[in-house]
Design an enzyme around this catalytic site. Structure first.
Site, PDB file in Angstrom:
ATOM      1  N   GLY A 244       0.831  -1.187   0.000  1.00 19.86           N
ATOM      2  CA  GLY A 244       0.000   0.000   0.000  1.00 19.86           C
ATOM      3  C   GLY A 244       0.866   1.236   0.000  1.00 19.86           C
ATOM      4  N   HIS A 245       0.220   2.399   0.037  1.00 17.84           N
ATOM      5  CA  HIS A 245       0.968   3.652  -0.024  1.00 17.84           C
ATOM      6  C   HIS A 245       1.107   4.306   1.347  1.00 17.84           C
ATOM      7  CE1 HIS A 245       0.145   4.181  -4.644  1.00 17.84           C
ATOM      8  NE2 HIS A 245       0.707   3.032  -4.328  1.00 17.84           N
TER       9      HIS A 245
END
Ligand SMILES: *[C@@H]1O[C@H](CO)[C@@H](O)[C@H](O)[C@H]1NC(C)=O
Ligand SMILES: *[C@@H]1O[C@H](CO)[C@@H](O)[C@H](O)[C@H]1NC(C)=O
Length: 401
Positions: A244-245
């Protein structure tokens, strides 16, 4: 005369008690009883809407039951709380809510399951299967005709909400959105989508106050948690994020006028193989928003590309960037006990606005390495102070009071 009054009062009291206990009985609505057909091609949105409308019209507390099995939702479902008589509605899900795999069915209709204007709703258990893979493939192929897709589950303009133990799989767009809401508790949620799935933010919070997100595992293709404008008193604890970011405040500065982000805490969480750890990002535009009173504490980074980052020149596509100086003011952000490994040499990056320097940035017990060696820090227009061990070495403009 006195006796008559006393008896009358007793009768009134009695009536009140009887009617109150009537109202409090737990009304129960099962979607299969109302016509939904599990594990079939048929659309269950009508039965679910019917269960909602009946619960909404029932005074007191109601339960909506979604039993085991897969239930297709082929029309966006808006569960509206306006004018409801209910004091509380518990949605118990044992089965799976299934979105159409053909993204043309829902196109850009917003949200698969939207709660709007509700007060006192819990959603417990169950799985939401967004079946987003075909839409992601369309977007990744660079085809401009792909629709934006739909968010899987959202609460808008709502109060006193609990989301417990649900699983959201492969959303087309965002998994869960909380917007314009107060007093929301999200707990024990599992979010899962490919690291290559575009715009599939795990939980997006904006224009909301008193939101708590606890003990949740998030693996997705965009931010694990994203925090938009107008968020106040947000508490995030015990999250695992990756792929994910990371957990991001922003992006801010999309609009010229934006409400403030205030009092955000992210504590005891772990980031594994993520693009970012904790990030604050704003576009290079002269917006009037701000971010203040943020605490990032007791965080573990495992092979994270940007463990600590403030990016006020945010422009992920590097195309048509606004190119202006960010007007967003970032102040009083504390990073405390953050340790682990950076996947890039720069473990700490503060790229702040030249118009409004970031201020009141505090680094306290930071220990981040790159390939078991020293990592470095990058600073631009950033004021603050350090306490304890800070590794990489701080590059803040030191302002010690
Ligand atoms: C249904 O879900 C609820 C809430 O998650 C759980 O307590 C209950 O045991 C489940 N029932 C079945 C039959 O799985
Ligand atoms: C900040 O938010 C937390 C909940 O996240 C709350 O308990 C606390 O009172 C808030 N602080 C202020 C000053 O509003």
């Amino acid at each position: 005369m006195k006796n008559i009054i006393a008896i009358t009062i007793l009768i009134i009291l009695n009536l009140t008690i009887v009617s109150a206990s009537n109202d409090d009985r737990n009304n129960y609505y099962d979607i299969v009883t109302l016509g939904a057909k599990p594990n079939s091609k048929s659309d269950s949105s009508k039965a679910l809407k019917m269960a909602w409308d009946m619960a909404c019209d029932s005074p007191g507390q109601s339960t909506i039951n979604i039993p085991e099995g897969r239930f297709n939702i082929r029309k966006p479902l808006k569960l509206d709380g306006k004018g409801c008589l209910s004091s509380r509605i518990d949605v118990i899900i044992n089965g799976t809510i299934v979105a159409p795999s053909d993204f043309h069915v829902l196109q850009d209709s917003g949200t698969l399951v939207l709660f709007h204007d509700v007060d006192g709703v819990t959603v417990t258990g169950g799985l939401f299967d967004g079946r987003g893979a075909k839409l992601w493939a369309c977007k990744r192929s660079g085809n401009d005709d792909c629709p934006r897709g739909v968010t899987t589950l959202a609460f808008r303009n709502s109060r006193n909400i609990e989301i417990n133990g649900i699983t959201s799989l492969d959303s087309q767009l965002y998994h869960i959105v909380i917007s314009g809401s107060q007093n929301v508790r999200v707990q024990g949620v599992t979010i899962s989508a490919s690291g290559q799935s575009p715009n599939t933010d795990g939980i997006h919070v904006q224009s909301s106050t008193d939101v708590t997100i606890l003990s949740s595992d998030i693996a997705t293709g965009d931010d694990c948690i994203s925090i938009g404008q107008g968020t106040r008193n947000l508490w995030i604890q015990d999250i695992t994020c990756g792929p994910g970011h990371g957990i991001s405040i922003g992006s801010l500065g999309k609009d010229l006028h934006e409400s403030r982000v205030q009092n955000v805490t992210v504590i005891t969480s772990t980031f594994t193989n993520t693009e970012n750890g904790v990030r604050i990002k704003s576009w290079g535009r002269p917006s009037d928003g701000s971010v203040s009173n943020v605490l990032f504490q007791h965080l573990t980074m495992e092979n994270v590309r940007n463990p600590i980052i403030i990016d006020q020149k945010y422009c992920p596509s590097h195309k048509d960037c606004p190119g202006d100086v960010s007007g967003i003011r970032v102040s009083d952000v504390t990073y405390e006990d953050i340790h682990g490994s950076s996947a890039t040499p720069i473990a700490v990056k503060f790229d702040c606005s030249s118009k409004h320097y970031c201020s009141g940035i505090k680094l306290h017990d930071i220990h981040l390495t790159h390939k078991n060696k020293r990592a470095s820090a990058f600073c631009s227009n950033c004021e603050g102070s350090t306490y304890g061990v800070v590794q990489p070495k701080s590059c803040l403009i030191e302002v010690n009071n």
